[in-house]
Each structure stands twice: as C-alpha cells, then as structure tokens.
Design a protein around this motif. Sequence first.
Motif, PDB file in Angstrom:
ATOM      1  N   UNK A   1       0.841  -1.404   0.025  1.00 26.66           N
ATOM      2  CA  UNK A   1       0.093  -0.021  -0.094  1.00 26.66           C
ATOM      3  C   UNK A   1       0.698   1.332  -0.001  1.00 26.66           C
ATOM      4  N   UNK A   2       2.049   1.234   0.707  1.00 30.16           N
ATOM      5  CA  UNK A   2       2.841   2.347   0.785  1.00 30.16           C
ATOM      6  C   UNK A   2       3.409   2.547  -0.607  1.00 30.16           C
TER       7      UNK A   2
ATOM      8  N   UNK B   1       2.343   1.703  -3.290  1.00 34.83           N
ATOM      9  CA  UNK B   1       1.158   1.875  -4.447  1.00 34.83           C
ATOM     10  C   UNK B   1       1.150   3.582  -4.194  1.00 34.83           C
ATOM     11  N   UNK B   2       1.069   4.144  -2.868  1.00 34.03           N
ATOM     12  CA  UNK B   2       0.855   5.336  -3.017  1.00 34.03           C
ATOM     13  C   UNK B   2       1.941   6.177  -3.240  1.00 34.03           C
ATOM     14  N   UNK B   3       3.122   5.787  -2.973  1.00 35.17           N
ATOM     15  CA  UNK B   3       4.207   6.580  -3.639  1.00 35.17           C
ATOM     16  C   UNK B   3       4.401   6.366  -5.131  1.00 35.17           C
ATOM     17  N   UNK B   4       4.115   5.290  -5.716  1.00 33.59           N
ATOM     18  CA  UNK B   4       4.132   5.251  -7.136  1.00 33.59           C
ATOM     19  C   UNK B   4       3.077   5.950  -7.997  1.00 33.59           C
ATOM     20  N   UNK B   5       2.020   6.176  -7.027  1.00 34.75           N
ATOM     21  CA  UNK B   5       1.071   7.160  -7.771  1.00 34.75           C
ATOM     22  C   UNK B   5       1.431   8.576  -8.000  1.00 34.75           C
ATOM     23  N   UNK B   6       2.386   8.886  -6.993  1.00 39.14           N
ATOM     24  CA  UNK B   6       2.927  10.352  -6.928  1.00 39.14           C
ATOM     25  C   UNK B   6       3.915  10.487  -8.047  1.00 39.14           C
ATOM     26  N   UNK B   7       4.679   9.508  -8.431  1.00 39.08           N
ATOM     27  CA  UNK B   7       5.780   9.483  -9.388  1.00 39.08           C
ATOM     28  C   UNK B   7       5.025   9.335 -10.842  1.00 39.08           C
TER      29      UNK B   7
ATOM     30  N   UNK C   1      11.927   6.723   1.950  1.00 43.53           N
ATOM     31  CA  UNK C   1      11.897   8.341   2.680  1.00 43.53           C
ATOM     32  C   UNK C   1      10.643   8.071   3.325  1.00 43.53           C
ATOM     33  N   UNK C   2       9.464   7.743   2.564  1.00 39.61           N
ATOM     34  CA  UNK C   2       8.033   7.452   3.319  1.00 39.61           C
ATOM     35  C   UNK C   2       8.063   6.641   4.028  1.00 39.61           C
ATOM     36  N   UNK C   3       8.675   5.203   3.956  1.00 43.34           N
ATOM     37  CA  UNK C   3       8.572   4.167   4.838  1.00 43.34           C
ATOM     38  C   UNK C   3       9.248   4.536   6.252  1.00 43.34           C
ATOM     39  N   UNK C   4      10.640   5.294   6.089  1.00 44.44           N
ATOM     40  CA  UNK C   4      11.113   5.828   7.440  1.00 44.44           C
ATOM     41  C   UNK C   4      10.279   6.769   7.972  1.00 44.44           C
ATOM     42  N   UNK C   5       9.510   7.552   7.292  1.00 40.74           N
ATOM     43  CA  UNK C   5       8.764   8.625   8.173  1.00 40.74           C
ATOM     44  C   UNK C   5       7.636   7.881   8.939  1.00 40.74           C
ATOM     45  N   UNK C   6       7.157   6.856   8.192  1.00 41.40           N
ATOM     46  CA  UNK C   6       6.108   6.058   8.887  1.00 41.40           C
ATOM     47  C   UNK C   6       6.671   5.068  10.089  1.00 41.40           C
TER      48      UNK C   6
END
Length: 134
Positions: free
Chosen positions: A51-52, A54-60, A127-132
């Motif tokens: 899910x993380x 997918x969310x990241x991929x949709x931004x790119x 980066x998003x993973x580490x933020x979570x």
Amino acid sequence: EKTDFEEVRKEIIERMRETGNSLTDLHNLNFTLEAKPSIKLPVINSEQESQLFKQTAEKIFNEGKVTKAEPVMGAEDFAYYQDEIPGSFLFLGAGEKGTDKPHHKPNFDINESILYKGSALHTLNAINYLKNQV
C-alpha cells in the motif's frame, strides 16, 4: 504468520506419491517419483508495504498508471528477503512499444530514459517508509 514452506513441499510430494502409488496399484503398473529436496519460496507481498509503495508510485507515475499485477509462476530471489522482513515486489514497466521482450533474453531492450523514475520511486518510498517508522 510464516508458512513452513518446507513442510508444505513435503506434504505435496507425499500426496503425489500416494496418488501415484494408488493409481499404479489399481492398474498393475510401476511408479517412481523423484523429488528434488530444494525449496523455492514464493514472493508474497506484505499488504502494508504494498500500500505504501502504491501511494508512492502514484505520486511519481500518476494515478491510474499503477496497477496490481496478476500472480506469475516465475522464480524470484526477492522471496528470500521477504522471508526475513516484510516487503513488496513490483514490476517497473517502461510502457514503450518494442521494449516488451522478456528479461534475461538476448533481445531484451529497455527505454533507458525512464530509469530515473524507478530510482525516484525507490528513493521516495524509502523516505516515506522511514517517516512512517518514526
């Protein structure tokens, strides 16, 4: 919860042996089953990591360009990483005509101008993973 794939493999081989023996006994035939003792783990994506990603991929790549792949019967060493920690395996397509040749084949080709998006995806996902995690 982890599945003991070695136990499942043994169970499948035993059921195959029982089925083969039953059929050959019934028809007065000979049967031998040779099974290699190696284990190949399946790639099983973690729902949370997927899910993380997918969310990241949709931004790119923009929403609508990211899809869930159908399961495939190929082998992938990434499964051994996932046996240790949760993860998500993905296919990064170039989306270009003529770059659809299979990997690991002499005629494989890729549109190198798209590779930076794959690097960006993995970097932003880390980066998003580490933020979570904080």
